[in-house]
Design an enzyme around this catalytic site. Structure first.
Site, mmCIF file in Angstrom:
data_model
loop_
_atom_site.group_PDB
_atom_site.id
_atom_site.type_symbol
_atom_site.label_atom_id
_atom_site.label_comp_id
_atom_site.label_asym_id
_atom_site.label_seq_id
_atom_site.Cartn_x
_atom_site.Cartn_y
_atom_site.Cartn_z
ATOM 1 C CE LYS A 97 -5.327 -37.194 -31.111
ATOM 2 N NZ LYS A 97 -6.309 -38.147 -31.616
ATOM 3 N N GLY A 158 -13.246 -43.976 -29.057
ATOM 4 C CA GLY A 158 -13.886 -45.133 -29.685
ATOM 5 C C GLY A 158 -15.261 -45.472 -29.145
ATOM 6 C CB ALA A 184 -12.039 -39.118 -28.273
ATOM 7 N N GLY A 185 -15.139 -39.656 -29.092
ATOM 8 C CA GLY A 185 -16.481 -39.780 -28.537
ATOM 9 C C GLY A 185 -17.599 -39.451 -29.514
ATOM 10 C CG ASN A 206 -10.385 -43.252 -36.654
ATOM 11 O OD1 ASN A 206 -9.365 -43.696 -36.173
ATOM 12 N ND2 ASN A 206 -10.886 -43.823 -37.742
#
Lengths: 255, 367
Positions: A97, A158, A184-185, A206
Protein backbone atom coordinates in the site's frame (compact mmCIF):
# COMPACT_ATOMS: atom_id res chain seq x y z
CA UNK A 1 -23.99 -16.07 -3.80
CA UNK A 2 -20.48 -15.90 -5.20
CA UNK A 3 -19.38 -12.35 -4.59
CA UNK A 4 -15.66 -12.47 -4.22
CA UNK A 5 -13.34 -9.51 -4.44
CA UNK A 6 -10.45 -10.08 -6.87
CA UNK A 7 -7.22 -8.14 -6.51
CA UNK A 8 -3.70 -9.02 -7.62
CA UNK A 9 -4.64 -12.56 -8.59
CA UNK A 10 -6.27 -13.34 -5.23
CA UNK A 11 -9.94 -13.79 -4.33
CA UNK A 12 -11.39 -12.59 -1.02
CA UNK A 13 -14.68 -13.28 0.75
CA UNK A 14 -14.33 -10.35 3.16
CA UNK A 15 -14.42 -6.78 1.91
CA UNK A 16 -13.12 -5.33 5.14
CA UNK A 17 -9.40 -4.56 5.22
CA UNK A 18 -7.97 -3.62 8.60
CA UNK A 19 -4.96 -1.71 9.89
CA UNK A 20 -2.66 -2.57 12.78
CA UNK A 21 -1.72 0.83 14.21
CA UNK A 22 -2.92 2.51 17.41
CA UNK A 23 -3.84 -0.65 19.35
CA UNK A 24 -2.97 -0.75 23.05
CA UNK A 25 -1.16 -4.06 22.57
CA UNK A 26 -0.56 -6.80 20.03
CA UNK A 27 -2.86 -9.28 21.75
CA UNK A 28 -5.80 -6.91 21.39
CA UNK A 29 -4.83 -6.25 17.77
CA UNK A 30 -4.73 -9.97 17.02
CA UNK A 31 -8.16 -10.59 18.52
CA UNK A 32 -9.63 -7.61 16.65
CA UNK A 33 -8.24 -8.86 13.33
CA UNK A 34 -9.68 -12.31 13.98
CA UNK A 35 -13.11 -10.94 14.87
CA UNK A 36 -13.13 -8.64 11.85
CA UNK A 37 -12.79 -11.72 9.61
CA UNK A 38 -10.60 -9.55 7.42
CA UNK A 39 -8.40 -11.28 4.89
CA UNK A 40 -6.18 -8.30 4.09
CA UNK A 41 -4.21 -6.62 6.87
CA UNK A 42 -2.02 -3.59 6.43
CA UNK A 43 1.05 -3.05 8.58
CA UNK A 44 3.49 -0.14 8.63
CA UNK A 45 7.01 -1.28 7.84
CA UNK A 46 8.24 1.62 9.98
CA UNK A 47 6.97 -0.29 13.05
CA UNK A 48 8.35 -3.70 12.02
CA UNK A 49 11.67 -4.45 13.61
CA UNK A 50 13.41 -6.46 10.92
CA UNK A 51 16.46 -6.96 13.16
CA UNK A 52 14.41 -8.64 15.89
CA UNK A 53 12.18 -11.23 14.24
CA UNK A 54 11.12 -12.64 17.63
CA UNK A 55 9.58 -9.40 18.80
CA UNK A 56 7.89 -7.97 15.79
CA UNK A 57 4.26 -7.28 15.10
CA UNK A 58 4.02 -9.86 12.30
CA UNK A 59 4.00 -12.66 14.87
CA UNK A 60 0.60 -11.48 16.05
CA UNK A 61 -1.04 -11.21 12.65
CA UNK A 62 -3.02 -14.35 11.72
CA UNK A 63 -1.11 -16.52 9.26
CA UNK A 64 -3.94 -16.94 6.75
CA UNK A 65 -4.37 -13.26 5.85
CA UNK A 66 -2.76 -11.40 2.98
CA UNK A 67 -0.21 -9.01 4.39
CA UNK A 68 -0.25 -5.56 2.85
CA UNK A 69 2.79 -3.67 4.18
CA UNK A 70 2.41 0.07 3.80
CA UNK A 71 4.91 2.84 3.22
CA UNK A 72 3.71 4.98 6.12
CA UNK A 73 6.31 7.62 6.91
CA UNK A 74 7.40 8.08 3.29
CA UNK A 75 7.47 11.69 2.20
CA UNK A 76 8.56 11.14 -1.39
CA UNK A 77 8.23 8.51 -4.13
CA UNK A 78 11.85 7.52 -3.55
CA UNK A 79 11.26 6.82 0.15
CA UNK A 80 8.12 4.81 -0.63
CA UNK A 81 10.00 2.74 -3.21
CA UNK A 82 12.81 2.01 -0.76
CA UNK A 83 10.35 0.99 1.96
CA UNK A 84 8.48 -1.30 -0.47
CA UNK A 85 11.70 -3.01 -1.50
CA UNK A 86 12.72 -3.42 2.14
CA UNK A 87 9.34 -4.99 2.95
CA UNK A 88 9.66 -7.45 0.08
CA UNK A 89 13.25 -8.29 1.01
CA UNK A 90 12.11 -8.98 4.58
CA UNK A 91 9.72 -11.65 3.34
CA UNK A 92 6.50 -9.66 3.61
CA UNK A 93 5.27 -10.56 0.12
CA UNK A 94 4.67 -8.41 -2.92
CA UNK A 95 1.58 -6.49 -1.88
CA UNK A 96 2.24 -2.87 -1.05
CA UNK A 97 0.00 0.00 0.00
CA UNK A 98 1.65 3.20 -1.15
CA UNK A 99 1.34 6.03 1.32
CA UNK A 100 3.28 9.15 0.44
CA UNK A 101 2.39 11.88 2.87
CA UNK A 102 4.24 15.14 2.58
CA UNK A 103 2.02 17.18 4.86
CA UNK A 104 2.46 16.34 8.53
CA UNK A 105 -0.41 18.51 9.76
CA UNK A 106 -3.39 16.93 8.00
CA UNK A 107 -1.58 13.83 6.73
CA UNK A 108 -3.03 14.21 3.24
CA UNK A 109 -1.50 12.04 0.52
CA UNK A 110 0.61 13.47 -2.28
CA UNK A 111 -1.04 12.08 -5.43
CA UNK A 112 1.78 12.99 -7.79
CA UNK A 113 4.52 11.28 -5.75
CA UNK A 114 2.18 8.33 -5.17
CA UNK A 115 1.71 7.86 -8.92
CA UNK A 116 5.47 7.95 -9.46
CA UNK A 117 6.03 5.27 -6.80
CA UNK A 118 3.17 3.18 -8.21
CA UNK A 119 4.72 3.15 -11.66
CA UNK A 120 8.15 2.02 -10.46
CA UNK A 121 6.84 -0.65 -8.10
CA UNK A 122 4.21 -2.07 -10.46
CA UNK A 123 6.98 -2.58 -13.04
CA UNK A 124 8.95 -4.47 -10.41
CA UNK A 125 6.07 -6.89 -9.92
CA UNK A 126 4.45 -5.49 -6.79
CA UNK A 127 0.68 -5.57 -6.34
CA UNK A 128 0.32 -1.86 -5.73
CA UNK A 129 -2.59 -0.27 -3.89
CA UNK A 130 -2.12 3.50 -3.74
CA UNK A 131 -3.73 5.56 -0.96
CA UNK A 132 -4.80 8.88 -2.46
CA UNK A 133 -6.85 12.06 -2.24
CA UNK A 134 -10.01 11.36 -4.26
CA UNK A 135 -9.47 12.69 -7.77
CA UNK A 136 -10.66 10.92 -10.89
CA UNK A 137 -7.83 11.93 -13.19
CA UNK A 138 -5.16 11.11 -10.60
CA UNK A 139 -6.80 7.70 -10.12
CA UNK A 140 -6.73 7.11 -13.89
CA UNK A 141 -3.03 7.93 -13.94
CA UNK A 142 -2.46 5.47 -11.10
CA UNK A 143 -4.39 2.85 -13.06
CA UNK A 144 -2.18 3.49 -16.09
CA UNK A 145 0.86 3.28 -13.82
CA UNK A 146 -0.17 -0.26 -12.89
CA UNK A 147 -2.18 0.04 -9.66
CA UNK A 148 -4.16 -3.07 -8.68
CA UNK A 149 -6.82 -1.08 -6.82
CA UNK A 150 -7.32 2.54 -5.78
CA UNK A 151 -7.69 3.63 -2.17
CA UNK A 152 -9.23 7.11 -1.88
CA UNK A 153 -9.63 8.68 1.54
CA UNK A 154 -13.12 9.26 2.91
CA UNK A 155 -11.82 11.98 5.25
CA UNK A 156 -8.35 12.79 6.64
CA UNK A 157 -6.62 9.77 8.16
CA UNK A 158 -7.51 9.02 11.77
CA UNK A 159 -10.27 11.63 11.78
CA UNK A 160 -13.24 9.25 12.18
CA UNK A 161 -15.26 11.90 10.33
CA UNK A 162 -17.00 9.61 7.85
CA UNK A 163 -17.14 9.84 4.09
CA UNK A 164 -16.70 13.56 3.62
CA UNK A 165 -15.47 13.07 0.06
CA UNK A 166 -18.62 11.23 -0.95
CA UNK A 167 -19.27 12.97 -4.28
CA UNK A 168 -15.71 12.47 -5.50
CA UNK A 169 -15.61 8.84 -4.40
CA UNK A 170 -18.95 8.13 -6.09
CA UNK A 171 -17.57 9.51 -9.37
CA UNK A 172 -14.52 7.28 -9.00
CA UNK A 173 -16.68 4.22 -8.29
CA UNK A 174 -18.83 5.00 -11.33
CA UNK A 175 -15.98 5.71 -13.71
CA UNK A 176 -13.07 3.50 -12.73
CA UNK A 177 -12.55 -0.09 -13.70
CA UNK A 178 -10.27 -0.88 -10.80
CA UNK A 179 -11.66 -1.78 -7.37
CA UNK A 180 -12.18 1.32 -5.22
CA UNK A 181 -11.36 0.77 -1.56
CA UNK A 182 -12.36 3.58 0.77
CA UNK A 183 -9.44 4.12 3.11
CA UNK A 184 -9.26 6.59 6.01
CA UNK A 185 -11.96 8.60 7.68
CA UNK A 186 -14.47 5.85 8.33
CA UNK A 187 -15.36 6.21 12.00
CA UNK A 188 -18.51 4.14 12.44
CA UNK A 189 -19.81 0.82 11.11
CA UNK A 190 -22.72 2.74 9.55
CA UNK A 191 -20.20 4.72 7.49
CA UNK A 192 -18.54 1.53 6.31
CA UNK A 193 -21.99 0.30 5.29
CA UNK A 194 -22.56 3.60 3.49
CA UNK A 195 -19.35 3.17 1.46
CA UNK A 196 -20.38 -0.34 0.52
CA UNK A 197 -23.91 0.80 -0.44
CA UNK A 198 -22.26 3.37 -2.74
CA UNK A 199 -20.59 0.51 -4.57
CA UNK A 200 -17.10 0.62 -3.08
CA UNK A 201 -15.33 -2.70 -3.51
CA UNK A 202 -14.01 -2.69 0.04
CA UNK A 203 -13.12 -0.44 2.96
CA UNK A 204 -10.04 -0.18 5.12
CA UNK A 205 -10.55 0.62 8.79
CA UNK A 206 -8.02 1.14 11.57
CA UNK A 207 -8.53 4.06 13.96
CA UNK A 208 -12.26 3.42 14.43
CA UNK A 209 -11.52 -0.13 15.59
CA UNK A 210 -8.24 0.42 17.44
CA UNK A 211 -9.42 3.41 19.47
CA UNK A 212 -12.88 2.05 20.36
CA UNK A 213 -13.52 1.25 24.02
CA UNK A 214 -13.80 -2.39 22.98
CA UNK A 215 -11.79 -2.86 19.77
CA UNK A 216 -12.59 -6.57 19.49
CA UNK A 217 -16.37 -6.07 19.53
CA UNK A 218 -16.03 -3.06 17.23
CA UNK A 219 -14.15 -5.21 14.72
CA UNK A 220 -17.09 -7.59 14.74
CA UNK A 221 -19.50 -4.68 14.19
CA UNK A 222 -17.50 -3.53 11.15
CA UNK A 223 -17.54 -7.01 9.66
CA UNK A 224 -21.34 -7.08 9.90
CA UNK A 225 -21.74 -3.54 8.58
CA UNK A 226 -19.56 -4.17 5.53
CA UNK A 227 -21.54 -7.30 4.74
CA UNK A 228 -24.85 -5.42 5.17
CA UNK A 229 -23.71 -2.56 2.96
CA UNK A 230 -22.50 -4.90 0.24
CA UNK A 231 -25.74 -6.86 0.30
CA UNK A 232 -27.74 -3.63 0.02
CA UNK A 233 -25.64 -2.55 -2.97
CA UNK A 234 -26.08 -5.89 -4.72
CA UNK A 235 -29.81 -5.85 -3.99
CA UNK A 236 -30.16 -2.52 -5.77
CA UNK A 237 -31.15 0.42 -3.60
CA UNK A 238 -34.56 1.93 -4.26
CA UNK A 239 -34.69 5.30 -6.05
CA UNK A 240 -34.59 8.51 -4.04
CA UNK A 241 -36.83 11.46 -4.67
CA UNK A 242 -37.13 15.05 -3.50
CA UNK A 243 -40.92 14.61 -3.07
CA UNK A 244 -42.84 12.17 -0.95
CA UNK A 245 -43.83 8.97 -2.76
CA UNK A 246 -46.44 7.20 -0.69
CA UNK A 247 -46.33 3.44 -0.89
CA UNK A 248 -50.17 3.46 -1.01
CA UNK A 249 -51.03 6.52 -3.09
CA UNK A 250 -54.22 8.42 -2.16
CA UNK A 251 -54.84 9.76 -5.67
CA UNK A 252 -54.32 6.54 -7.62
CA UNK A 253 -58.05 6.36 -8.39
CA UNK A 254 -57.74 9.36 -10.71
CA UNK A 255 -55.79 7.35 -13.31
CA UNK B 1 10.93 35.89 6.49
CA UNK B 2 11.36 33.75 9.59
CA UNK B 3 9.61 33.25 12.89
CA UNK B 4 11.69 36.14 14.22
CA UNK B 5 9.42 38.59 12.37
CA UNK B 6 6.37 37.02 14.01
CA UNK B 7 8.15 37.13 17.35
CA UNK B 8 8.95 40.84 16.86
CA UNK B 9 5.24 41.59 16.47
CA UNK B 10 4.22 40.00 19.76
CA UNK B 11 7.21 40.17 22.08
CA UNK B 12 6.24 43.46 23.71
CA UNK B 13 2.63 42.46 24.42
CA UNK B 14 1.63 42.86 28.09
CA UNK B 15 1.17 39.10 28.51
CA UNK B 16 0.66 39.09 32.28
CA UNK B 17 -2.18 41.57 31.94
CA UNK B 18 -3.75 39.74 28.98
CA UNK B 19 -3.66 36.42 30.83
CA UNK B 20 -5.20 37.95 33.94
CA UNK B 21 -8.15 39.32 31.99
CA UNK B 22 -9.34 35.90 30.83
CA UNK B 23 -12.56 34.79 32.57
CA UNK B 24 -13.87 31.27 33.30
CA UNK B 25 -16.59 31.94 30.72
CA UNK B 26 -13.92 32.51 28.07
CA UNK B 27 -12.36 29.14 28.95
CA UNK B 28 -15.73 27.37 28.77
CA UNK B 29 -16.33 28.82 25.31
CA UNK B 30 -12.94 27.64 24.03
CA UNK B 31 -13.49 24.14 25.38
CA UNK B 32 -16.73 23.92 23.37
CA UNK B 33 -14.89 24.58 20.10
CA UNK B 34 -13.66 22.00 17.62
CA UNK B 35 -10.75 23.98 16.25
CA UNK B 36 -9.02 26.59 18.33
CA UNK B 37 -7.23 29.79 17.36
CA UNK B 38 -4.08 31.38 18.75
CA UNK B 39 -6.13 33.59 21.06
CA UNK B 40 -8.07 30.52 22.25
CA UNK B 41 -4.73 28.87 23.03
CA UNK B 42 -3.82 31.86 25.14
CA UNK B 43 -7.10 31.44 27.04
CA UNK B 44 -6.20 27.82 27.85
CA UNK B 45 -2.87 28.94 29.31
CA UNK B 46 -4.45 31.58 31.57
CA UNK B 47 -4.89 31.39 35.36
CA UNK B 48 -8.67 31.18 34.72
CA UNK B 49 -8.16 27.86 32.91
CA UNK B 50 -6.67 26.32 36.05
CA UNK B 51 -10.25 25.67 37.15
CA UNK B 52 -10.83 23.53 34.05
CA UNK B 53 -7.85 21.20 34.11
CA UNK B 54 -9.97 18.04 34.23
CA UNK B 55 -12.05 19.13 31.22
CA UNK B 56 -8.86 20.04 29.37
CA UNK B 57 -7.32 16.68 30.29
CA UNK B 58 -10.32 14.77 28.96
CA UNK B 59 -10.17 16.67 25.70
CA UNK B 60 -6.39 16.34 25.37
CA UNK B 61 -6.61 12.61 26.09
CA UNK B 62 -9.26 12.06 23.42
CA UNK B 63 -7.36 14.07 20.83
CA UNK B 64 -4.16 12.14 21.54
CA UNK B 65 -5.84 8.74 21.27
CA UNK B 66 -7.47 9.79 18.00
CA UNK B 67 -4.23 11.05 16.48
CA UNK B 68 -1.64 8.67 17.90
CA UNK B 69 -3.60 5.75 19.37
CA UNK B 70 -2.67 4.11 22.65
CA UNK B 71 1.01 4.16 21.83
CA UNK B 72 4.14 5.73 23.30
CA UNK B 73 7.47 5.95 21.54
CA UNK B 74 10.55 5.32 23.70
CA UNK B 75 13.99 6.80 23.08
CA UNK B 76 17.28 7.42 24.83
CA UNK B 77 19.79 10.26 24.75
CA UNK B 78 23.40 9.35 23.92
CA UNK B 79 25.89 11.94 25.16
CA UNK B 80 28.91 12.05 22.84
CA UNK B 81 30.81 15.02 24.20
CA UNK B 82 30.66 17.54 27.05
CA UNK B 83 32.99 20.14 25.58
CA UNK B 84 31.23 23.49 25.43
CA UNK B 85 32.24 27.01 24.46
CA UNK B 86 29.33 28.83 26.08
CA UNK B 87 28.56 30.05 29.54
CA UNK B 88 24.96 29.23 30.29
CA UNK B 89 24.33 29.96 33.93
CA UNK B 90 21.90 27.04 34.31
CA UNK B 91 23.93 24.23 32.70
CA UNK B 92 26.66 21.94 34.10
CA UNK B 93 28.50 21.84 30.77
CA UNK B 94 29.12 25.61 30.91
CA UNK B 95 32.74 26.48 30.04
CA UNK B 96 33.08 28.13 33.48
CA UNK B 97 32.61 24.81 35.25
CA UNK B 98 35.96 23.09 35.63
CA UNK B 99 35.87 19.31 35.23
CA UNK B 100 37.70 16.82 33.00
CA UNK B 101 35.98 17.01 29.62
CA UNK B 102 35.51 14.04 27.36
CA UNK B 103 34.56 13.26 23.78
CA UNK B 104 33.86 9.69 22.74
CA UNK B 105 36.03 8.06 20.09
CA UNK B 106 34.36 6.01 17.36
CA UNK B 107 35.29 2.84 19.28
CA UNK B 108 33.73 4.22 22.47
CA UNK B 109 30.60 5.23 20.54
CA UNK B 110 30.22 1.65 19.39
CA UNK B 111 30.48 0.35 22.96
CA UNK B 112 27.81 2.79 24.15
CA UNK B 113 25.61 2.00 21.14
CA UNK B 114 25.76 -1.71 21.89
CA UNK B 115 24.81 -1.11 25.52
CA UNK B 116 21.79 0.99 24.51
CA UNK B 117 20.71 -1.41 21.77
CA UNK B 118 20.78 -4.25 24.30
CA UNK B 119 18.12 -2.42 26.28
CA UNK B 120 15.85 -2.74 23.23
CA UNK B 121 15.99 0.95 22.28
CA UNK B 122 15.83 1.75 18.55
CA UNK B 123 15.49 5.54 18.62
CA UNK B 124 18.25 7.70 20.06
CA UNK B 125 19.19 11.35 20.24
CA UNK B 126 22.85 12.35 20.12
CA UNK B 127 23.75 15.10 22.55
CA UNK B 128 26.87 17.17 22.96
CA UNK B 129 27.96 20.35 24.61
CA UNK B 130 27.96 23.25 22.17
CA UNK B 131 31.37 23.25 20.51
CA UNK B 132 31.82 23.39 16.76
CA UNK B 133 35.31 21.93 17.15
CA UNK B 134 34.47 18.94 19.33
CA UNK B 135 31.04 18.09 17.94
CA UNK B 136 31.35 19.15 14.32
CA UNK B 137 28.99 17.99 11.59
CA UNK B 138 31.82 15.77 10.30
CA UNK B 139 32.25 14.07 13.70
CA UNK B 140 28.49 13.46 14.00
CA UNK B 141 28.24 12.18 10.41
CA UNK B 142 31.17 9.84 11.05
CA UNK B 143 29.48 8.46 14.17
CA UNK B 144 26.47 7.58 11.99
CA UNK B 145 28.48 4.96 10.13
CA UNK B 146 28.50 3.04 13.46
CA UNK B 147 25.14 4.06 14.87
CA UNK B 148 23.23 3.02 11.73
CA UNK B 149 24.05 -0.60 12.55
CA UNK B 150 22.31 -0.41 15.92
CA UNK B 151 19.40 2.03 15.60
CA UNK B 152 16.51 2.73 13.27
CA UNK B 153 16.31 6.44 13.98
CA UNK B 154 18.95 8.91 15.18
CA UNK B 155 18.38 12.55 16.09
CA UNK B 156 20.66 15.32 17.33
CA UNK B 157 20.55 17.90 20.07
CA UNK B 158 23.78 19.82 19.57
CA UNK B 159 24.90 23.40 18.89
CA UNK B 160 22.90 25.23 16.19
CA UNK B 161 24.39 24.75 12.73
CA UNK B 162 24.12 26.19 9.24
CA UNK B 163 21.71 24.64 6.74
CA UNK B 164 24.53 23.04 4.72
CA UNK B 165 25.79 21.26 7.84
CA UNK B 166 22.31 19.92 8.54
CA UNK B 167 22.13 18.73 4.94
CA UNK B 168 25.34 16.75 5.50
CA UNK B 169 23.84 15.23 8.62
CA UNK B 170 20.56 14.31 6.88
CA UNK B 171 22.63 12.68 4.18
CA UNK B 172 24.41 10.60 6.84
CA UNK B 173 21.08 9.26 8.13
CA UNK B 174 20.32 11.64 11.02
CA UNK B 175 16.61 12.37 10.83
CA UNK B 176 15.58 14.62 13.68
CA UNK B 177 16.72 17.86 15.20
CA UNK B 178 16.00 19.14 18.68
CA UNK B 179 16.89 22.70 19.56
CA UNK B 180 15.48 24.47 22.57
CA UNK B 181 15.25 28.23 22.43
CA UNK B 182 15.77 28.14 26.22
CA UNK B 183 13.91 31.43 26.66
CA UNK B 184 11.82 33.56 24.27
CA UNK B 185 12.90 36.79 25.94
CA UNK B 186 15.89 38.53 24.41
CA UNK B 187 16.88 40.40 27.57
CA UNK B 188 16.83 37.32 29.81
CA UNK B 189 18.49 35.33 27.03
CA UNK B 190 21.49 37.65 27.00
CA UNK B 191 21.62 37.76 30.79
CA UNK B 192 21.96 33.98 31.20
CA UNK B 193 24.14 33.32 28.15
CA UNK B 194 27.01 35.49 29.20
CA UNK B 195 29.70 34.37 26.74
CA UNK B 196 30.05 32.35 23.55
CA UNK B 197 28.27 32.01 20.21
CA UNK B 198 25.06 31.04 21.95
CA UNK B 199 24.52 34.71 22.76
CA UNK B 200 23.15 35.16 19.23
CA UNK B 201 19.42 34.95 19.97
CA UNK B 202 18.32 35.28 16.36
CA UNK B 203 20.63 32.54 15.04
CA UNK B 204 19.22 30.14 17.61
CA UNK B 205 15.61 31.15 16.95
CA UNK B 206 16.04 30.49 13.22
CA UNK B 207 17.73 27.12 13.79
CA UNK B 208 14.57 24.94 13.56
CA UNK B 209 13.85 26.48 10.15
CA UNK B 210 17.32 25.68 8.87
CA UNK B 211 16.72 22.09 9.99
CA UNK B 212 13.34 21.96 8.23
CA UNK B 213 14.85 23.32 5.02
CA UNK B 214 17.69 20.80 5.20
CA UNK B 215 15.20 17.94 5.18
CA UNK B 216 15.09 16.81 8.82
CA UNK B 217 12.08 14.49 9.19
CA UNK B 218 11.21 15.92 12.58
CA UNK B 219 12.14 19.07 14.41
CA UNK B 220 11.54 19.54 18.12
CA UNK B 221 11.47 22.82 19.95
CA UNK B 222 10.86 24.01 23.48
CA UNK B 223 11.49 26.59 26.16
CA UNK B 224 13.42 25.74 29.30
CA UNK B 225 10.72 26.39 31.85
CA UNK B 226 11.76 28.47 34.81
CA UNK B 227 13.74 31.15 32.95
CA UNK B 228 10.75 33.44 32.36
CA UNK B 229 7.01 33.47 33.07
CA UNK B 230 5.87 30.03 31.89
CA UNK B 231 2.49 31.02 30.43
CA UNK B 232 4.12 33.46 28.02
CA UNK B 233 6.95 31.05 27.20
CA UNK B 234 4.50 28.25 26.41
CA UNK B 235 2.32 30.57 24.35
CA UNK B 236 5.24 31.66 22.16
CA UNK B 237 6.51 28.08 21.90
CA UNK B 238 3.04 27.09 20.61
CA UNK B 239 3.05 29.91 18.06
CA UNK B 240 6.55 28.89 16.98
CA UNK B 241 5.45 25.26 16.52
CA UNK B 242 2.35 26.31 14.60
CA UNK B 243 4.40 28.61 12.38
CA UNK B 244 6.85 25.81 11.56
CA UNK B 245 4.09 23.29 10.91
CA UNK B 246 2.33 25.66 8.52
CA UNK B 247 5.45 26.70 6.66
CA UNK B 248 7.20 23.32 6.53
CA UNK B 249 4.37 20.86 6.07
CA UNK B 250 6.74 17.97 5.34
CA UNK B 251 8.40 18.20 8.74
CA UNK B 252 6.89 16.68 11.84
CA UNK B 253 7.04 19.30 14.56
CA UNK B 254 7.36 18.29 18.18
CA UNK B 255 7.57 20.16 21.48
CA UNK B 256 9.09 19.45 24.86
CA UNK B 257 8.50 21.01 28.24
CA UNK B 258 11.85 20.77 30.01
CA UNK B 259 11.95 22.25 33.50
CA UNK B 260 15.22 23.42 35.04
CA UNK B 261 16.91 20.66 37.03
CA UNK B 262 19.77 20.77 39.55
CA UNK B 263 23.16 21.11 37.87
CA UNK B 264 26.82 21.67 38.75
CA UNK B 265 26.39 25.45 39.15
CA UNK B 266 24.28 27.26 41.71
CA UNK B 267 21.57 28.49 39.38
CA UNK B 268 18.13 28.94 40.88
CA UNK B 269 15.21 29.25 38.45
CA UNK B 270 13.70 32.73 38.49
CA UNK B 271 10.16 31.47 37.98
CA UNK B 272 8.57 28.57 39.74
CA UNK B 273 6.81 26.09 37.47
CA UNK B 274 4.71 23.67 39.50
CA UNK B 275 3.51 20.25 38.37
CA UNK B 276 0.08 21.78 37.93
CA UNK B 277 1.54 24.47 35.66
CA UNK B 278 3.39 21.88 33.60
CA UNK B 279 0.21 19.84 33.15
CA UNK B 280 -1.75 22.92 32.07
CA UNK B 281 0.95 23.83 29.53
CA UNK B 282 0.94 20.36 28.07
CA UNK B 283 -2.85 20.10 27.86
CA UNK B 284 -3.21 23.52 26.24
CA UNK B 285 -0.55 22.61 23.66
CA UNK B 286 -2.28 19.32 22.79
CA UNK B 287 -5.65 21.03 22.31
CA UNK B 288 -4.07 23.81 20.22
CA UNK B 289 -1.94 21.49 18.05
CA UNK B 290 -3.52 18.02 18.04
CA UNK B 291 -0.92 16.52 15.63
CA UNK B 292 2.20 17.74 17.42
CA UNK B 293 4.42 15.24 19.20
CA UNK B 294 4.98 15.96 22.90
CA UNK B 295 8.06 14.63 24.67
CA UNK B 296 8.55 14.16 28.39
CA UNK B 297 12.04 13.48 29.64
CA UNK B 298 13.52 11.81 32.71
CA UNK B 299 14.02 15.29 34.16
CA UNK B 300 10.60 14.71 35.72
CA UNK B 301 9.91 12.42 38.65
CA UNK B 302 8.71 8.85 38.41
CA UNK B 303 5.36 9.72 40.03
CA UNK B 304 4.67 12.66 37.73
CA UNK B 305 5.69 10.80 34.56
CA UNK B 306 3.31 7.98 35.46
CA UNK B 307 0.43 10.44 35.66
CA UNK B 308 1.41 12.40 32.51
CA UNK B 309 1.18 9.38 30.19
CA UNK B 310 -2.49 9.79 29.20
CA UNK B 311 -2.38 13.60 29.00
CA UNK B 312 -0.99 14.11 25.54
CA UNK B 313 2.56 12.77 25.72
CA UNK B 314 3.68 10.79 22.66
CA UNK B 315 7.38 10.25 23.36
CA UNK B 316 9.25 9.37 26.55
CA UNK B 317 12.88 8.82 27.31
CA UNK B 318 13.74 5.93 29.59
CA UNK B 319 16.78 4.86 31.59
CA UNK B 320 18.59 8.03 30.49
CA UNK B 321 22.15 8.88 31.34
CA UNK B 322 23.10 12.53 30.85
CA UNK B 323 26.85 12.01 31.05
CA UNK B 324 29.34 11.18 28.31
CA UNK B 325 29.95 7.42 28.24
CA UNK B 326 27.34 7.02 30.97
CA UNK B 327 25.79 3.77 29.73
CA UNK B 328 28.98 1.77 30.12
CA UNK B 329 31.11 3.82 32.54
CA UNK B 330 28.74 5.78 34.76
CA UNK B 331 29.91 8.39 37.25
CA UNK B 332 33.23 8.95 35.46
CA UNK B 333 32.24 12.29 33.97
CA UNK B 334 29.99 15.26 34.72
CA UNK B 335 26.26 14.77 34.00
CA UNK B 336 24.49 17.66 32.26
CA UNK B 337 21.71 17.63 34.85
CA UNK B 338 20.32 15.20 37.39
CA UNK B 339 17.63 12.85 36.18
CA UNK B 340 14.61 12.15 38.37
CA UNK B 341 13.30 8.91 36.94
CA UNK B 342 15.91 6.17 37.00
CA UNK B 343 13.73 3.24 35.97
CA UNK B 344 14.97 0.78 33.37
CA UNK B 345 13.59 0.49 29.85
CA UNK B 346 11.86 -2.75 30.85
CA UNK B 347 10.22 -1.08 33.84
CA UNK B 348 8.91 1.73 31.64
CA UNK B 349 7.65 -0.78 29.07
CA UNK B 350 5.82 -2.66 31.81
CA UNK B 351 4.35 0.54 33.17
CA UNK B 352 3.03 1.50 29.73
CA UNK B 353 1.52 -1.94 29.21
CA UNK B 354 -0.09 -1.76 32.66
CA UNK B 355 -1.65 1.58 31.69
CA UNK B 356 -3.00 0.15 28.43
CA UNK B 357 -0.37 1.68 26.15
CA UNK B 358 1.77 -0.02 23.55
CA UNK B 359 5.45 0.92 23.97
CA UNK B 360 6.70 1.67 20.45
CA UNK B 361 10.38 0.90 20.20
CA UNK B 362 10.66 1.45 16.46
CA UNK B 363 8.75 4.04 14.50
CA UNK B 364 10.99 4.73 11.54
CA UNK B 365 13.59 3.01 9.46
CA UNK B 366 16.77 4.66 8.24
CA UNK B 367 16.49 4.27 4.45
Amino acid sequence: MNDQLHIGGKAFESRLFVGTGKFADHKQMKEAIEQSRSEVVTVALRRVDIRKPDEHILNDIPQDVTLMPNTSGARSAEEAIRIARLAKASGMGNWIKIEVISDQKYLLPDNEETTRATEVLAKEGFVVLPYMSPDLMAAKRMQEAGAAAIMPLGAPIGSNRGIRMKEMIQIMIDEMELPIIVDAGIGKPSEAAEAMEMGASAVLVNTAIATADNPVEMAKAFDLAVKAGRLAYLSGLGPTSMRANASSPLTGFLK
Amino acid sequence: MSFYEEFEKIKAEPFTEIFSEVTPQDVEKVLMKGRISESDYLVLLSPAAEGFLEEMAQKAHQLTIKQFGKTMQLFLPLYLSDYCVNTCTYCSFSIDNVFPRKRLTMEEIEVEAKAIAEMGIEHIILLTGESRIHSSAEYLAESMSILKKYFSSVGIEVQPMDQAEYETLVQSGIDSLTVYQEVYNEAIYREIHTKGPKRDFRYRLDTPERGCRAGMRSVNIGALLGLDEWRKECFITGLHAEYLQKKYMETEIGVSFPRIRPNAGSFEPAFDVTDKNLVQAMLAMRIFLPRTGITISTRETEELRNQLIPLGVTKMSAASSTEVGGYTKPKETQSQFEISDERSVEEIRNLLRFKGYQPVMKDWQIL
